[in-house]
Design a protein around this motif. Structure first.
Motif, mmCIF file in Angstrom:
data_model
loop_
_atom_site.group_PDB
_atom_site.id
_atom_site.type_symbol
_atom_site.label_atom_id
_atom_site.label_comp_id
_atom_site.label_asym_id
_atom_site.label_seq_id
_atom_site.Cartn_x
_atom_site.Cartn_y
_atom_site.Cartn_z
ATOM 1 N N TYR A 1 -5.867 9.780 -10.012
ATOM 2 C CA TYR A 1 -4.751 8.916 -10.384
ATOM 3 C C TYR A 1 -3.731 9.771 -11.117
ATOM 4 O O TYR A 1 -4.068 10.475 -12.073
ATOM 5 C CB TYR A 1 -5.194 7.760 -11.283
ATOM 6 C CG TYR A 1 -4.047 6.893 -11.710
ATOM 7 C CD1 TYR A 1 -3.437 6.034 -10.816
ATOM 8 C CD2 TYR A 1 -3.559 6.948 -13.009
ATOM 9 C CE1 TYR A 1 -2.377 5.237 -11.192
ATOM 10 C CE2 TYR A 1 -2.507 6.163 -13.406
ATOM 11 C CZ TYR A 1 -1.916 5.300 -12.486
ATOM 12 O OH TYR A 1 -0.849 4.516 -12.873
ATOM 13 N N ASN A 2 -2.503 9.749 -10.635
ATOM 14 C CA ASN A 2 -1.401 10.477 -11.265
ATOM 15 C C ASN A 2 -1.721 11.976 -11.358
ATOM 16 O O ASN A 2 -1.421 12.630 -12.351
ATOM 17 C CB ASN A 2 -1.098 9.894 -12.647
ATOM 18 C CG ASN A 2 0.299 10.211 -13.114
ATOM 19 O OD1 ASN A 2 1.139 10.618 -12.312
ATOM 20 N ND2 ASN A 2 0.561 10.030 -14.398
ATOM 21 N N LYS B 1 -4.609 13.420 -11.692
ATOM 22 C CA LYS B 1 -5.771 13.761 -12.524
ATOM 23 C C LYS B 1 -7.003 13.085 -11.962
ATOM 24 O O LYS B 1 -6.936 11.962 -11.458
ATOM 25 C CB LYS B 1 -5.544 13.296 -13.965
ATOM 26 C CG LYS B 1 -4.374 13.941 -14.631
ATOM 27 C CD LYS B 1 -4.103 13.319 -15.975
ATOM 28 C CE LYS B 1 -2.777 13.855 -16.512
ATOM 29 N NZ LYS B 1 -2.196 12.976 -17.481
ATOM 30 N N GLN B 2 -8.146 13.747 -12.098
ATOM 31 C CA GLN B 2 -9.416 13.181 -11.660
ATOM 32 C C GLN B 2 -9.888 12.178 -12.697
ATOM 33 O O GLN B 2 -10.165 12.524 -13.842
ATOM 34 C CB GLN B 2 -10.456 14.299 -11.490
ATOM 35 C CG GLN B 2 -11.729 13.871 -10.808
ATOM 36 C CD GLN B 2 -11.537 13.599 -9.331
ATOM 37 O OE1 GLN B 2 -10.652 14.146 -8.704
ATOM 38 N NE2 GLN B 2 -12.374 12.746 -8.799
ATOM 39 N N VAL B 3 -9.955 10.873 -12.322
ATOM 40 C CA VAL B 3 -10.358 9.847 -13.278
ATOM 41 C C VAL B 3 -11.662 9.147 -12.863
ATOM 42 O O VAL B 3 -12.316 8.521 -13.702
ATOM 43 C CB VAL B 3 -9.254 8.789 -13.467
ATOM 44 C CG1 VAL B 3 -8.053 9.395 -14.156
ATOM 45 C CG2 VAL B 3 -8.847 8.166 -12.160
ATOM 46 N N LEU B 4 -12.044 9.245 -11.602
ATOM 47 C CA LEU B 4 -13.295 8.666 -11.132
ATOM 48 C C LEU B 4 -14.171 9.759 -10.532
ATOM 49 O O LEU B 4 -13.671 10.646 -9.866
ATOM 50 C CB LEU B 4 -13.038 7.597 -10.055
ATOM 51 C CG LEU B 4 -12.257 6.368 -10.439
ATOM 52 C CD1 LEU B 4 -11.974 5.516 -9.212
ATOM 53 C CD2 LEU B 4 -13.032 5.555 -11.458
ATOM 54 N N SER B 5 -15.463 9.676 -10.799
ATOM 55 C CA SER B 5 -16.365 10.638 -10.158
ATOM 56 C C SER B 5 -16.806 10.041 -8.835
ATOM 57 O O SER B 5 -17.383 8.969 -8.773
ATOM 58 C CB SER B 5 -17.575 10.898 -11.049
ATOM 59 O OG SER B 5 -18.256 9.689 -11.293
ATOM 60 N N LEU C 1 0.838 -1.192 0.000
ATOM 61 C CA LEU C 1 0.000 0.000 0.000
ATOM 62 C C LEU C 1 0.874 1.242 0.000
ATOM 63 O O LEU C 1 1.952 1.250 0.591
ATOM 64 C CB LEU C 1 -0.913 0.015 1.232
ATOM 65 C CG LEU C 1 -1.930 -1.112 1.338
ATOM 66 C CD1 LEU C 1 -2.659 -1.027 2.657
ATOM 67 C CD2 LEU C 1 -2.909 -1.062 0.193
ATOM 68 N N VAL C 2 0.413 2.275 -0.686
ATOM 69 C CA VAL C 2 1.117 3.561 -0.722
ATOM 70 C C VAL C 2 0.108 4.657 -0.386
ATOM 71 O O VAL C 2 -1.102 4.467 -0.497
ATOM 72 C CB VAL C 2 1.744 3.831 -2.103
ATOM 73 C CG1 VAL C 2 2.834 2.826 -2.398
ATOM 74 C CG2 VAL C 2 0.709 3.811 -3.191
ATOM 75 N N LEU C 3 0.613 5.790 0.036
ATOM 76 C CA LEU C 3 -0.258 6.937 0.312
ATOM 77 C C LEU C 3 -0.761 7.531 -0.992
ATOM 78 O O LEU C 3 -0.028 7.600 -1.981
ATOM 79 C CB LEU C 3 0.499 8.000 1.098
ATOM 80 C CG LEU C 3 0.702 7.742 2.583
ATOM 81 C CD1 LEU C 3 1.633 8.786 3.170
ATOM 82 C CD2 LEU C 3 -0.618 7.752 3.302
ATOM 83 N N CYS C 4 -1.990 7.975 -0.985
ATOM 84 C CA CYS C 4 -2.557 8.659 -2.141
ATOM 85 C C CYS C 4 -1.768 9.953 -2.363
ATOM 86 O O CYS C 4 -1.507 10.702 -1.413
ATOM 87 C CB CYS C 4 -4.030 8.962 -1.874
ATOM 88 S SG CYS C 4 -4.823 9.891 -3.199
ATOM 89 N N PRO C 5 -1.359 10.227 -3.596
ATOM 90 C CA PRO C 5 -0.576 11.442 -3.839
ATOM 91 C C PRO C 5 -1.341 12.738 -3.595
ATOM 92 O O PRO C 5 -0.734 13.793 -3.418
ATOM 93 C CB PRO C 5 -0.154 11.322 -5.302
ATOM 94 C CG PRO C 5 -0.969 10.259 -5.886
ATOM 95 C CD PRO C 5 -1.494 9.409 -4.785
ATOM 96 N N ASN C 6 -2.670 12.674 -3.564
ATOM 97 C CA ASN C 6 -3.482 13.856 -3.260
ATOM 98 C C ASN C 6 -3.307 14.177 -1.771
ATOM 99 O O ASN C 6 -3.673 13.393 -0.905
ATOM 100 C CB ASN C 6 -4.953 13.569 -3.589
ATOM 101 C CG ASN C 6 -5.833 14.763 -3.350
ATOM 102 O OD1 ASN C 6 -5.353 15.860 -3.069
ATOM 103 N ND2 ASN C 6 -7.130 14.555 -3.459
ATOM 104 N N HIS D 1 -0.386 2.109 -8.502
ATOM 105 C CA HIS D 1 -0.821 2.108 -9.906
ATOM 106 C C HIS D 1 -2.316 1.903 -10.058
ATOM 107 O O HIS D 1 -2.783 1.319 -11.023
ATOM 108 C CB HIS D 1 -0.063 1.061 -10.729
ATOM 109 C CG HIS D 1 1.412 1.176 -10.619
ATOM 110 N ND1 HIS D 1 2.135 2.190 -11.195
ATOM 111 C CD2 HIS D 1 2.312 0.406 -9.959
ATOM 112 C CE1 HIS D 1 3.417 2.026 -10.907
ATOM 113 N NE2 HIS D 1 3.556 0.970 -10.149
ATOM 114 N N THR D 2 -3.101 2.354 -9.073
ATOM 115 C CA THR D 2 -4.557 2.299 -9.168
ATOM 116 C C THR D 2 -5.128 3.642 -8.737
ATOM 117 O O THR D 2 -4.499 4.378 -7.992
ATOM 118 C CB THR D 2 -5.158 1.204 -8.264
ATOM 119 O OG1 THR D 2 -4.735 1.429 -6.932
ATOM 120 C CG2 THR D 2 -4.748 -0.184 -8.701
#
Length: 59
Positions: free
Chosen positions: A51-52, A54-58, A27-32, A42-43
């Motif tokens: 993700y990375n 950018k907003q990819v899920l609403s 597990l890693v911390l969310c970059p946000n 990578h999820t």
């Protein structure tokens, strides 16, 4: 087809099975920075949907 010639002893069977280990997921911390949730690498984050950077899920 290969067939064992002798029955494998209990100690040999159990020592072989002793190597079956379940590993904890990485597990890693969310970059946000506002989120900070632990996510799989990578999820997309399920909490904030990014993700990375950018907003990819609403959410």
């Amino acid at each position: 087809m290969a067939v064992p010639k002798r029955k494998m002893s209990r100690s040999n069977t159990r020592s072989r099975r002793a190597q079956w280990k379940a590993t904890a997921p990485t597990l890693v911390l969310c970059p946000n920075r506002a989120c900070g949730e632990m996510v799989l690498p990578h999820t997309a984050c399920h909490n904030c949907g990014q993700y990375n950077g950018k907003q990819v899920l609403s959410v």
